[in-house]
Design a protein around this motif. Structure first.
Motif, short mmCIF file in Angstrom:
data_model
loop_
_atom_site.label_atom_id
_atom_site.label_comp_id
_atom_site.label_asym_id
_atom_site.label_seq_id
_atom_site.Cartn_x
_atom_site.Cartn_y
_atom_site.Cartn_z
N CYS A 141 -39.42 -30.57 15.93
CA CYS A 141 -39.73 -29.43 15.06
C CYS A 141 -39.56 -29.87 13.61
N THR A 142 -40.38 -29.31 12.74
CA THR A 142 -40.40 -29.70 11.34
C THR A 142 -39.21 -29.09 10.60
N PRO A 143 -38.40 -29.91 9.92
CA PRO A 143 -37.26 -29.36 9.18
C PRO A 143 -37.72 -28.41 8.08
N GLY A 144 -36.88 -27.45 7.75
CA GLY A 144 -37.15 -26.50 6.68
C GLY A 144 -35.87 -26.18 5.92
N PRO A 145 -35.98 -25.50 4.78
CA PRO A 145 -34.80 -25.21 3.97
C PRO A 145 -33.90 -24.16 4.60
N ALA A 146 -32.60 -24.33 4.40
CA ALA A 146 -31.61 -23.38 4.88
C ALA A 146 -30.38 -23.46 3.97
N ASP A 147 -29.66 -22.35 3.83
CA ASP A 147 -28.46 -22.29 2.98
C ASP A 147 -27.21 -22.18 3.84
N SER A 165 -38.10 -24.49 -5.14
CA SER A 165 -37.06 -24.58 -6.18
C SER A 165 -36.27 -25.87 -6.09
N TYR A 166 -36.23 -26.49 -4.92
CA TYR A 166 -35.44 -27.70 -4.72
C TYR A 166 -36.29 -28.96 -4.69
N GLY A 167 -37.62 -28.84 -4.82
CA GLY A 167 -38.48 -30.01 -4.77
C GLY A 167 -39.72 -29.72 -3.93
N TRP A 168 -40.37 -30.77 -3.43
CA TRP A 168 -41.58 -30.62 -2.65
C TRP A 168 -41.25 -30.30 -1.20
N ALA A 169 -41.93 -29.28 -0.64
CA ALA A 169 -41.72 -28.86 0.75
C ALA A 169 -43.05 -28.95 1.49
N SER A 170 -43.10 -29.67 2.61
CA SER A 170 -44.34 -29.82 3.36
C SER A 170 -44.71 -28.52 4.07
N PHE A 171 -46.01 -28.25 4.18
CA PHE A 171 -46.45 -27.05 4.89
C PHE A 171 -47.69 -27.27 5.74
N ALA A 172 -48.36 -28.41 5.63
CA ALA A 172 -49.57 -28.64 6.43
C ALA A 172 -49.84 -30.12 6.57
N GLU A 173 -50.61 -30.47 7.62
CA GLU A 173 -51.08 -31.83 7.82
C GLU A 173 -52.59 -31.79 8.05
N ALA A 174 -53.26 -32.90 7.78
CA ALA A 174 -54.71 -32.99 7.97
C ALA A 174 -55.07 -34.37 8.46
N LYS A 175 -56.09 -34.43 9.31
CA LYS A 175 -56.56 -35.71 9.83
C LYS A 175 -57.87 -36.15 9.17
N GLY A 176 -58.63 -35.19 8.63
CA GLY A 176 -59.91 -35.52 8.02
C GLY A 176 -59.87 -35.44 6.51
N GLY A 177 -61.00 -35.76 5.89
CA GLY A 177 -61.10 -35.68 4.44
C GLY A 177 -61.51 -34.30 3.98
#
Length: 241
Positions: A106-112, A205-217
């Motif tokens: 599972c993709t990590p995400g922000p938590a406090d 607020s803490y930096g870059w957070a990933s939200f999607a992936e792509a295989k094509g252009g």
């Protein structure tokens, strides 16, 4: 003829004695013990997986002088996440621990995770995961590993990109394809030669957070993930490489 009778009687007597001995063994019911190695079925281990440390993104001051908040990158499938705090006169050591769930990605995400100390934190730095030191006395001002408390204003600065490529993502190499203050596209490849994957990030607020992936252009897959994504950043991109 008597010379033939005697051997026959001797043979008959021997057979009778052997039969009697066999009958006595059956009557005694002596248990039979096999010399073969018994076949055993392996029992699966029920021991829980070892705990892992969550990647700490920043440390913020809490509502009083004895508290702080650890902002971490944590998988949503983590089991039993908890903060652990150890105090000394000149520092506070803190970490967030969890157990990964077996067989689940599972993709990590922000938590406090709020933490409290027995004595006021004051000017003591908070040492996270046994390494980075975070000043908390400055109040709500955020500080970042590798960037300090005065990070670059430009979100596309290499220092911000390097922060994204560290920690849990350190096993990947990343090539930036396009970037503005709110969006980042990288082609990422695991060290070892697997095919590259395009990963898209939003600014948080803490930096870059990933939200999607792509295989094509192009933009089709990125717009499907977020219709607000600016096409100027992706319309001319070839597939990931």
């Amino acid at each position: 003829m008597s010379r033939f009778v005697k051997p026959a009687l001797w043979t008959f007597g021997a057979l009778a004695a052997g039969g009697l001995a066999f009958w006595l063994l059956l009557a005694l019911d002596i248990p039979y013990r096999s010399t073969a190695t018994p076949v055993t079925t392996p029992v699966p281990s029920t021991a829980p997986p070892p705990e892992q440390r969550a990647w700490v993104l920043d440390v913020r001051a809490g509502p009083d002088d004895r508290s702080a908040v650890l902002h971490v990158n944590l998988p949503p499938c983590a089991e039993a996440p908890h903060a652990r705090v150890t105090e000394a006169g000149d520092r506070v050591e803190a970490e967030v621990l969890f157990r990964p769930r077996k067989g689940v990605r599972c993709t990590p995400g922000p938590a406090d995770f709020p933490i409290t100390t027995a004595a006021p934190i004051g000017n003591r730095p908070v040492i996270v995961n046994g390494g980075d030191a975070w000043p908390v006395a400055a109040g709500p001002k955020q500080c970042y590993p590798g960037l300090g408390c005065d990070p670059p204003a430009d979100h596309c600065d290499p220092a911000w990109i390097a922060q994204r490529n560290g920690g849990a993502d350190a096993e990947y190499s990343g090539t930036t394809r396009s970037c503005d203050q709110d969006w980042l596209i990288q082609d990422r490849q695991r060290h070892g030669g697997q095919a590259a994957t395009r990963v898209v990030y939003r600014w948080a607020s803490y930096g870059w957070a990933s939200f999607a992936e792509a295989k094509g252009g192009g933009c089709a897959e990125l717009l499907a993930a977020d219709p607000k994504f600016p096409t100027a950043l992706c319309q001319n991109l070839a597939p990931p490489s």
